[in-house]
Design an enzyme around this catalytic site. Sequence first.
Site, PDB file in Angstrom:
ATOM      1  N   HIS A  83       0.697  -1.348   0.684  1.00 17.87           N
ATOM      2  CA  HIS A  83       0.184  -0.063   0.037  1.00 17.87           C
ATOM      3  C   HIS A  83       0.982   0.857   0.121  1.00 17.87           C
ATOM      4  CE1 HIS A  83      -3.895   1.160   0.130  1.00 17.87           C
ATOM      5  NE2 HIS A  83      -4.331   1.543   1.710  1.00 17.87           N
ATOM      6  N   ASN A 130      -6.716   7.303   3.649  1.00 14.68           N
ATOM      7  CA  ASN A 130      -8.015   7.078   3.621  1.00 14.68           C
ATOM      8  C   ASN A 130      -8.206   8.972   3.879  1.00 14.68           C
ATOM      9  OD1 ASN A 130      -8.203   4.772   3.502  1.00 14.68           O
ATOM     10  ND2 ASN A 130     -10.032   4.236   4.961  1.00 14.68           N
ATOM     11  N   ASP A 155      -0.696   2.236  -5.510  1.00 18.53           N
ATOM     12  CA  ASP A 155      -1.080   0.986  -5.535  1.00 18.53           C
ATOM     13  C   ASP A 155      -2.175   0.505  -6.612  1.00 18.53           C
ATOM     14  OD1 ASP A 155      -1.630   1.887  -3.026  1.00 18.53           O
ATOM     15  OD2 ASP A 155      -2.462  -0.107  -2.861  1.00 18.53           O
ATOM     16  N   ASN A 176      -9.290   4.385  -2.099  1.00 14.27           N
ATOM     17  CA  ASN A 176     -10.189   5.113  -0.674  1.00 14.27           C
ATOM     18  C   ASN A 176      -8.748   6.139  -0.420  1.00 14.27           C
ATOM     19  OD1 ASN A 176     -12.031   3.594   0.276  1.00 14.27           O
ATOM     20  ND2 ASN A 176     -10.403   2.133   1.145  1.00 14.27           N
TER      21      ASN A 176
END
Length: 290
Positions: A83, A130, A155, A176
Amino acid sequence: MYNISTALFPRSTSAAIGRRRLFCESLCSISSSPWWNTNKTSCFRSPKLKPMASISTEAEEKQKPWLLVGLGNPGNRYSRTRHNVGFELVDFIAEAEGIAMSTVSFKSAFGKGFIGDVPVMLAKPQTFMNASGESVGAIVSYYKIPLKQVLVMFDDMDLPFAKLRLLPKGGHGGHNGMKSIINHLKGSRDFPRLRIGIGRPPGKMDPASFVLRPFNKEERQEVLNLHLACTMRNFDYLSKAGLDAYNGVFLINQLDFTFQNGLEAIRILVQDNFDKSATFVNSAKPLQTL
């Protein structure tokens, strides 16, 4: 094993040191002009003539800096996970171009510098993935950056590992971080993005767990047989790099190879145009298929 970012793709140490020194000087200067238009004593390059009132919108936009954003999560817990591959690419760019990421601004690890003669800002939002839009939206608003000069790197599970894809615009695709950025840009999706493939989770693994896992040893270190390397069209360049050869194999870091392709694509993007950059990076082959 030699690091491909310094051995396979040599960099100019003196140039990097010079850029860092000038960056520090720019922090100490006081000027009413934007940092990218100040003279060489307070920033990086010679002064430019003041644009005429009739200057075109396109010319005005070219004087604005590019904002290059890599997405990820802050903290050691998330370092080097899938991530956070956007963070890693920004770090790779900063090292290659001699841009210090020593400032925290707009809830981001932040750096200013140049790619060639083009002013750029590098940002790694520290808001957690997020809420990335809180940082990006604030930077864009403060510096009045045209959205077509905001590149977001993140990613993507829908791309094979180490595959890059540059797009001029689009939706969030369930990501997100991208969803937050679009929301904070007043719903606009008209900004370029560089998707970095991390592959799909194996079996029935939860995607949320997969993206928070580190890359495995095979992904961090690809083994390339010397016989195959000799057939590569750029082998002459590889051989000059002095890569680690042991018992007839070359050990090459696949991610660094991918990051170098991303860096070259970004150089083309900011100094030339989107189409040339997209043609270059979208047709690039992963290391293992060369």
